[in-house]
Design an enzyme around this catalytic site. Structure first.
Site, short mmCIF file in Angstrom:
data_model
loop_
_atom_site.label_atom_id
_atom_site.label_comp_id
_atom_site.label_asym_id
_atom_site.label_seq_id
_atom_site.Cartn_x
_atom_site.Cartn_y
_atom_site.Cartn_z
N LYS A 9 2.89 -0.78 0.06
CA LYS A 9 3.74 -1.79 -0.57
C LYS A 9 5.02 -1.15 -1.13
O LYS A 9 5.11 0.08 -1.24
CB LYS A 9 2.94 -2.49 -1.67
N TYR A 49 0.20 -13.96 3.23
CA TYR A 49 -0.44 -14.31 1.96
C TYR A 49 -0.73 -15.83 1.88
O TYR A 49 -0.75 -16.40 0.79
CB TYR A 49 0.42 -13.87 0.78
N ASN A 112 0.05 -2.82 -6.67
CA ASN A 112 -1.17 -2.03 -6.55
C ASN A 112 -1.19 -1.15 -5.29
O ASN A 112 -2.22 -0.93 -4.67
CB ASN A 112 -2.41 -2.94 -6.63
N HIS A 115 -2.00 -2.67 0.74
CA HIS A 115 -2.83 -3.75 1.27
C HIS A 115 -3.77 -3.14 2.31
O HIS A 115 -3.37 -2.26 3.07
CB HIS A 115 -1.96 -4.81 1.95
N GLU A 126 -4.31 -9.53 11.44
CA GLU A 126 -3.19 -8.87 10.75
C GLU A 126 -2.55 -7.79 11.61
O GLU A 126 -1.34 -7.58 11.56
CB GLU A 126 -3.69 -8.30 9.42
N1 UDP Z 1 -2.06 -10.40 -6.76
C1 UDP Z 1 -1.38 -10.61 -7.96
N2 UDP Z 1 -2.06 -11.22 -8.99
C2 UDP Z 1 -3.36 -11.62 -8.87
C3 UDP Z 1 -4.03 -11.41 -7.65
C4 UDP Z 1 -3.36 -10.80 -6.63
O1 UDP Z 1 -0.21 -10.25 -8.08
O2 UDP Z 1 -3.90 -12.18 -9.84
C5 UDP Z 1 -1.36 -9.73 -5.66
C6 UDP Z 1 -1.79 -8.25 -5.50
O3 UDP Z 1 -0.65 -7.49 -5.10
C7 UDP Z 1 -2.81 -8.33 -4.39
C8 UDP Z 1 -2.20 -9.42 -3.50
O4 UDP Z 1 -1.67 -10.37 -4.42
O5 UDP Z 1 -2.98 -7.07 -3.73
C9 UDP Z 1 -3.17 -10.07 -2.55
O6 UDP Z 1 -4.25 -10.59 -3.28
P1 UDP Z 1 -5.75 -10.44 -2.76
O7 UDP Z 1 -6.60 -11.31 -3.61
O8 UDP Z 1 -5.78 -10.65 -1.28
O9 UDP Z 1 -6.09 -8.91 -3.15
P2 UDP Z 1 -6.30 -7.59 -2.25
O10 UDP Z 1 -7.00 -8.02 -0.99
O11 UDP Z 1 -4.92 -7.02 -1.98
O12 UDP Z 1 -7.12 -6.67 -3.11
MG MG Z 2 -6.43 -9.51 0.35
#
Ligand code: UDP
Ligand code: MG
Length: 155
Positions: A9, A49, A112, A115, A126
């Site tokens: 990211k 997303y 974080n 991805h 993807e």
């Molecule tokens: N995200 C955020 N706030 C939240 C949850 C998710 O900003 O409360 C962002 C974060 O960068 C995350 C991304 O949205 O990695 C995608 O969310 P997902 O639930 O798919 O999490 P991941 O699979 O990346 O762990």
């Molecule tokens: Mg995810």
């Protein structure tokens, strides 16, 4: 062999952490079979997303994901979808254990670091979203037999 999609990211790229993160995957034994830098746009993010559309943080995460280029990586290896997710740690980096990538490099939920596809089905979808067929490669990892010339092998 199983493949998965990793996106480094904008925070990862702009904090000079790309090499360290890529190195972890290499050391684990996963094979890089595709890699490129790109600038994300709204249409790609709306698709990627789509499961988060309607969440209060959706606009914020789109803005963040466009704030710098990202690096897309296709990884290959045994059970690599699950292995890569485990190496990332949970979404909230503050809850991610030391030793995981998010646990070692971030304190943020949004920023974080990376991805990783969350299932084999998502990985297949993807990878198609980010790589064309000609951008995915098949090759053998280095070995004595593969990298030394015939003369060198004679010793
Ligand atoms: N995200 C955020 N706030 C939240 C949850 C998710 O900003 O409360 C962002 C974060 O960068 C995350 C991304 O949205 O990695 C995608 O969310 P997902 O639930 O798919 O999490 P991941 O699979 O990346 O762990
Ligand atoms: Mg995810």
């Amino acid at each position: 062999m199983e493949k998965t999609l990793i996106l480094l990211k904008p925070d990862c790229v702009s904090r000079d952490l790309a090499g360290s993160v890529i190195s972890r995957f290499e050391k684990k034994g996963l094979k890089i079979v595709g890699l490129k830098m790109l600038q994300l746009n709204d249409s790609l993010l709306d698709e990627h997303y789509s499961h988060l559309k309607g969440k209060p943080f959706f606009a914020g995460i789109k803005k963040f994901m466009k704030s710098a280029p990202i690096i897309a990586i296709a990884l290959e290896g045994l059970e690599c979808v699950e292995v890569a997710r485990a190496m990332c740690g949970p979404t909230n980096a503050r809850k991610a254990a030391p030793g995981t990538i998010r646990g070692d490099y971030s304190l943020s939920v949004q920023s974080n670091i990376l991805h990783a596809s969350d299932s084999l089905e998502s990985a297949q979808k993807e990878l198609k979203r980010f790589f064309s067929k000609s951008e995915l490669f098949s090759y053998e990892k280095a070995s004595f037999a593969s990298i030394y010339s015939e003369d060198e092998k004679k010793g």
